[in-house]
Design a protein around this motif. Sequence first.
Motif, short mmCIF file in Angstrom:
data_model
loop_
_atom_site.label_atom_id
_atom_site.label_comp_id
_atom_site.label_asym_id
_atom_site.label_seq_id
_atom_site.Cartn_x
_atom_site.Cartn_y
_atom_site.Cartn_z
N LYS A 1 0.84 -1.31 0.01
CA LYS A 1 0.09 0.03 0.06
C LYS A 1 0.76 1.14 -0.06
O LYS A 1 1.72 1.34 0.75
CB LYS A 1 -0.83 0.18 1.25
CG LYS A 1 -1.56 1.28 1.32
CD LYS A 1 -2.72 1.24 2.40
CE LYS A 1 -3.74 2.32 2.54
NZ LYS A 1 -4.62 2.30 3.48
N PHE A 2 0.58 2.23 -0.87
CA PHE A 2 1.12 3.38 -0.80
C PHE A 2 0.11 4.54 -0.81
O PHE A 2 -0.90 4.41 -1.52
CB PHE A 2 2.18 3.55 -2.21
CG PHE A 2 3.34 2.66 -2.38
CD1 PHE A 2 4.21 2.91 -1.94
CD2 PHE A 2 3.01 1.52 -2.92
CE1 PHE A 2 5.36 2.05 -1.66
CE2 PHE A 2 4.04 0.34 -2.95
CZ PHE A 2 5.23 0.80 -1.98
N GLU A 3 0.27 5.47 -0.05
CA GLU A 3 -0.47 6.69 0.00
C GLU A 3 0.25 7.87 -0.70
O GLU A 3 1.40 8.21 -0.61
CB GLU A 3 -0.76 7.10 1.65
CG GLU A 3 -1.77 6.35 2.11
CD GLU A 3 -2.20 6.36 3.68
OE1 GLU A 3 -3.28 5.72 3.98
OE2 GLU A 3 -1.18 7.23 4.03
N TYR A 4 -0.67 8.75 -0.91
CA TYR A 4 -0.11 9.95 -1.71
C TYR A 4 -0.86 11.13 -1.08
O TYR A 4 -1.95 11.26 -0.86
CB TYR A 4 -0.71 10.13 -3.36
CG TYR A 4 -0.04 9.18 -4.12
CD1 TYR A 4 1.20 9.33 -4.98
CD2 TYR A 4 -0.53 7.65 -4.26
CE1 TYR A 4 1.73 8.23 -5.55
CE2 TYR A 4 0.07 6.71 -4.93
CZ TYR A 4 1.36 6.94 -5.32
OH TYR A 4 1.94 6.07 -6.14
N SER A 5 0.29 12.00 -0.49
CA SER A 5 -0.42 13.10 0.71
C SER A 5 -0.15 14.61 0.23
O SER A 5 1.04 14.89 -0.38
CB SER A 5 0.20 12.79 2.13
OG SER A 5 0.08 11.63 2.50
N ALA A 6 -1.15 15.37 0.43
CA ALA A 6 -0.64 16.81 0.41
C ALA A 6 0.34 17.45 1.19
O ALA A 6 0.78 16.77 2.22
CB ALA A 6 -2.03 17.46 0.45
N PRO A 7 0.90 18.59 1.08
CA PRO A 7 2.14 19.26 1.69
C PRO A 7 1.81 19.21 3.17
O PRO A 7 2.46 19.07 4.22
CB PRO A 7 2.16 20.56 1.17
CG PRO A 7 1.84 20.45 -0.37
CD PRO A 7 0.62 19.34 -0.38
N ASP A 8 0.18 19.20 3.56
CA ASP A 8 0.01 19.35 4.95
C ASP A 8 -0.45 17.95 5.65
O ASP A 8 -0.71 17.80 6.82
CB ASP A 8 -1.55 20.37 5.28
CG ASP A 8 -2.51 19.73 4.68
OD1 ASP A 8 -2.42 18.53 3.84
OD2 ASP A 8 -3.72 19.92 5.08
N GLY A 9 0.18 16.89 4.99
CA GLY A 9 0.11 15.44 5.28
C GLY A 9 -1.31 14.95 5.02
O GLY A 9 -1.37 13.80 5.49
N THR A 10 -2.25 15.46 4.63
CA THR A 10 -3.52 14.99 4.14
C THR A 10 -3.15 13.85 2.95
O THR A 10 -3.00 14.13 1.85
CB THR A 10 -4.59 16.06 3.72
OG1 THR A 10 -4.60 16.94 4.81
CG2 THR A 10 -5.88 15.26 3.69
N ALA A 11 -3.71 12.40 3.39
CA ALA A 11 -3.45 11.64 2.33
C ALA A 11 -4.65 11.64 1.44
O ALA A 11 -6.03 11.61 2.07
CB ALA A 11 -3.63 10.00 3.06
N ILE A 12 -4.69 11.79 0.34
CA ILE A 12 -5.83 12.07 -0.77
C ILE A 12 -6.17 10.91 -1.69
O ILE A 12 -7.04 10.83 -2.39
CB ILE A 12 -5.67 13.29 -1.36
CG1 ILE A 12 -4.46 13.31 -2.36
CG2 ILE A 12 -5.44 14.52 -0.50
CD1 ILE A 12 -4.64 14.65 -3.40
#
Length: 288
Positions: free
Chosen positions: A215-226
């Motif tokens: 599993k890989f997550e992609y996160s915005a600069p504020d750490g929110t995984a989108i």
Amino acid sequence: MNTSSITALPGIELKSPGAGLITLDPVRTALLRGLDGLLSALAARLAAPEVLGPPLLSVDGLARLDFFRNFPHLGVAAGRFGPEALDGLAAGGAPQDLPLAPTGHLLPSATCYGLLLSLEGQDVGEDGLRVSSVGRCFRNETHYDGLRRLWGFHMREVLYLGTKDGASEHQERGGEFVQKVAGRLGLTLTRAAADDPFYDNGGSRARLMALDPVKFEYSAPDGTAIASVNRHRNFFGERLDIRAGSLGPAYSSCVAFGVERWVHAMILAHGTAESALDRLRSAADSFS
């Protein structure tokens, strides 16, 4: 995408009806709809037809998928007022003071569960099967935070079931798509390996996962995984007797997008919902 006719509600402020509950204004609604339309392009590229999953999931089905072992804190149960409560309700009694009877069902916490349970006992063949769906999902979180963490939200998923190699390819192509769309939208995302929820943390499969992240997550600069890309190995194939022809239990993988979190990331990157919607319009016009 024509945004010229999308305006704020004049003199009206849409207030939150409670923790983790948000009503989106017209601009944010257009942003959410447009983002989901853009993200669903992955389904078109992979020839994954659109389906609509069930609004409730049986606790028996979820138990067979180890949902309660892995997510004991997330489940949101569906209850109904039993016959003994009806007189009290009719007499004006406070609903919160009257007992709820269990229905044996939960609200979905992820879009894929309903799709997988609907495929129980099926043979997807050695060529495999892809489907796409967007659903409203619900999670009993410890806290809520704007569009980053909601009680109920939309999750777009593109699911694959078939061979081991096919599941890996689906995950890889999904990750490439996430980064391509993010680039067009002006989003900078960080990719990181994440915990896989479908294995016992102390078992041999968990040790295998440490050697081969699934599993890989992609996160915005504020750490929110989108977004995330996930391989489940043949876990669901074994538990639900979903077969890939003569190859035995099907392997599966999925690409998942939290659509409200994409709205959050767009506003974070572009300053306002209106600016984010303009950027989305440009990206949608040029995306191929």
